[in-house]
Design an enzyme around this catalytic site. Structure first.
Site, PDB file in Angstrom:
ATOM      1  N   LYS A  50      18.147   0.884 -10.816  1.00 21.80           N
ATOM      2  CA  LYS A  50      16.747   1.255 -11.009  1.00 21.80           C
ATOM      3  C   LYS A  50      16.856   2.016 -11.884  1.00 21.80           C
ATOM      4  CE  LYS A  50      16.000   0.529  -5.388  1.00 21.80           C
ATOM      5  NZ  LYS A  50      16.863   1.053  -4.441  1.00 21.80           N
ATOM      6  N   GLN A  94      16.738   6.312  -1.320  1.00 26.48           N
ATOM      7  CA  GLN A  94      17.920   5.028  -0.519  1.00 26.48           C
ATOM      8  C   GLN A  94      18.943   5.101   0.497  1.00 26.48           C
ATOM      9  OE1 GLN A  94      18.555   2.728  -3.804  1.00 26.48           O
ATOM     10  NE2 GLN A  94      19.098   1.838  -1.555  1.00 26.48           N
ATOM     11  N   ASP A 117       8.316   2.466  -2.098  1.00 28.12           N
ATOM     12  CA  ASP A 117       8.721   1.261  -1.942  1.00 28.12           C
ATOM     13  C   ASP A 117       7.926   0.646  -0.476  1.00 28.12           C
ATOM     14  OD1 ASP A 117      11.871   1.416  -2.179  1.00 28.12           O
ATOM     15  OD2 ASP A 117      12.805   2.515  -1.090  1.00 28.12           O
TER      16      ASP A 117
END
Ligand code: NAP
Length: 280
Positions: A50, A94, A117
């Protein structure tokens, strides 16, 4: 028939180039904060990926690495700080978190306008009513890939195998938004083969290597394999037997299909967040 293999790697590069071009026209740089808790090697790899994507796209990124034994209070405090920081348009925690931490509470703490997300219940609700700012990255990557290859879901029967909150359910929702007729299958589905054989578009997201055999695929179907499993030899593979390519019209490879698209969509979502924050 041998399926056209949909090249997620090439398309992801194109999407990221598009993001980069748009970023250049922004008044101030979009920013993404990536939070990693603990030392899970797979999570480390994802976080590194990322950061690399951000660099390629001209997006400013910061990584926060908390130790394995970090407390819920420490993590929530970090999220609250990032919520307030104007440089940070997106916050990505994460997953999975270490078992002692409450994932749900952490995701709820992320400001919905920074939830790149698309896991916050507000954004999940927006998705449900079709008014979303963000789309969850993996299902959005699938939709983009179909679009690129000229595959319109309208009127088609889409069968999604898997009903997780991050893949199966939002995938079904996005297919519905594009006017597909949708069936969702899971472990309690009776006669999975019969269901799959009805699919014009089959999305496999069960995380079970070899679950979808070639004889479960209708001649000419579009097959999207979201899964990332390891086979007995330790090699990366999907849920679908590669021999299904002899029956499908289009199919995604694993690796090199949905995976790169997921990463590219995160960059697009960060751009969307920066727009929400008036940086364009
Ligand atoms: P998950 O949370 O484990 O969900 C798996 C789903 O598949 C569940 O709904 C489960 O049904 C269903 N399922 C499992 N075995 C099945 C079977 N034998 N028959 C029918 N349905 C079955 O997994 P996930 O997070 O959604 O991820 C799914 C796969 O996609 C994994 O391989 C993951 O690594 C991969 N993935 C890839 C990307 C990417 O970027 N390419 C991103 C995210 C995930 P129940 O609900 O009944 O248990």
């Amino acid at each position: 028939m041998s399926a056209v293999m949909m090249d997620g790697k090439a398309l992801a590069a194109k999407v990221k180039e598009g993001v980069r071009n748009q970023v250049e026209a922004f008044r101030s740089r979009p920013g993404l904060a990536v939070v990693l808790v603990g030392d899970d090697p797979a999570s480390r790899v994802y976080v590194n990926g990322k950061k690399k994507d951000c660099a390629e796209c001209g997006i400013y990124s910061e990584e926060y690495h908390l130790p394995q034994e970090a407390t819920q209070a420490q993590l929530l405090e970090l999220v609250r700080t990032l919520n307030e920081r104007e440089e940070m348009d997106g916050i990505l925690v994460q997953l999975p978190l270490p078992a002692h931490l409450d994932e749900r509470e952490v995701l709820l703490a992320i400001r919905p306008d920074k939830d790149v997300d698309c896991f916050h219940p507000f954004n999940v609700g927006q998705l449900m009513i079709g008014e979303q700012s963000f789309q969850p990255c993996t299902p959005a990557g699938v939709m983009r890939m179909l679009e690129e290859y000229g595959i319109d879901p309208a009127g088609k029967h889409c069968v999604v195998v898997g009903r997780s909150n991050i893949v199966g359910k939002p995938q079904a929702m996005l297919m519905l938004q594009k006017n597909a007729t949708v069936t969702i299958c899971h472990t309690r589905t009776r006669n999975l083969k019969e269901m799959c054989l009805q699919a014009d578009i089959l999305v496999a997201a069960a995380g079970r290597a070899g679950l979808i055999t070639a004889d479960m695929v209708k001649e000419g179907a579009v097959v999207v394999d979201v899964a990332m499993n390891r086979n007995e030899a330790g090699k990366l593979c999907g849920d679908v037997d590669p021999a299904a390519a002899q029956r499908a019209s289009y199919m995604t490879p694993v690796p090199g299909g949905v995976g790169p698209m997921t990463r590219a969509m995160l960059m697009e979502n960060t751009l969307t967040a920066a727009r929400l924050h008036g940086k364009q």
